[in-house]
Motif scaffolding. Structure first.
Motif, mmCIF file in Angstrom:
data_model
loop_
_atom_site.group_PDB
_atom_site.id
_atom_site.type_symbol
_atom_site.label_atom_id
_atom_site.label_comp_id
_atom_site.label_asym_id
_atom_site.label_seq_id
_atom_site.Cartn_x
_atom_site.Cartn_y
_atom_site.Cartn_z
ATOM 1 N N HIS A 12 0.410 5.464 -5.067
ATOM 2 C CA HIS A 12 -0.500 4.468 -4.496
ATOM 3 C C HIS A 12 -1.424 5.010 -3.410
ATOM 4 N N SER A 38 0.834 -1.202 0.000
ATOM 5 C CA SER A 38 0.000 0.000 0.000
ATOM 6 C C SER A 38 0.871 1.255 0.000
ATOM 7 N N GLY A 39 0.242 2.376 -0.332
ATOM 8 C CA GLY A 39 0.950 3.648 -0.373
ATOM 9 C C GLY A 39 1.482 4.069 0.983
#
Length: 150
Positions: free
Chosen positions: A84, A3-4
């Motif tokens: 992201h 994930s970001g």
């Protein structure tokens, strides 16, 4: 898929590593002091001079190269975090909080630094804001009525 937020946390750590490298390469005589506080005897040359008198120069150059490398890695991960994350603010605040905390840990481990209560209050407020930011749901823009009528 990462994930970001994870990319932003990693970017913050690499930013702190870059700061550490800058402090070692450009700061006071940290490297010379570390060399001289090492095991006794190995730094003395037969003429009585200390190897620490010249060894800190290549070590400073090495730390300067590490500064550039860590910054490059940090920007790579920060770019991935921006791509992201749902918002650039989320990526930026997460990276900043990670950088602050990583800098505090590295400063404590390497230099024995401690921070005042006001610093901890500030980072606590930053982390609270980060929780609010990550807990909010992004607002979707309303569709235009004109497009639906046509």
């Amino acid at each position: 898929m990462i994930s970001g937020s994870v990319y932003a946390l990693i970017a913050g750590f690499w930013g702190a590593a870059a700061s550490l490298s800058a402090k070692l390469s450009l700061g006071a005589d940290y490297l010379r002091d570390m060399c001289e506080s090492g095991p006794g005897g190995w730094t003395r040359t037969p003429g009585g001079a200390s190897a620490c008198d010249w060894l800190h120069i290549p070590l400073r150059l090495l730390c300067g190269a590490l500064l550039l490398a860590c910054n490059g890695i940090m920007w790579t991960f920060f770019s991935k975090a921006l791509r992201h994350c749902s918002s650039s603010a989320s990526a930026t605040v997460t990276t900043t909080a990670s950088n602050f905390l990583s800098s505090a840990v590295l400063g404590r481990l390497i230099f024995g630094e401690s921070h005042a209560a006001l610093w901890w209050a500030g980072i606590s407020l930053t982390l609270c804001g980060l929780l609010v930011l990550h807990g909010s749901v992004p607002e979707t823009p309303p569709q235009e009525e004109d497009k639906k009528e046509k």
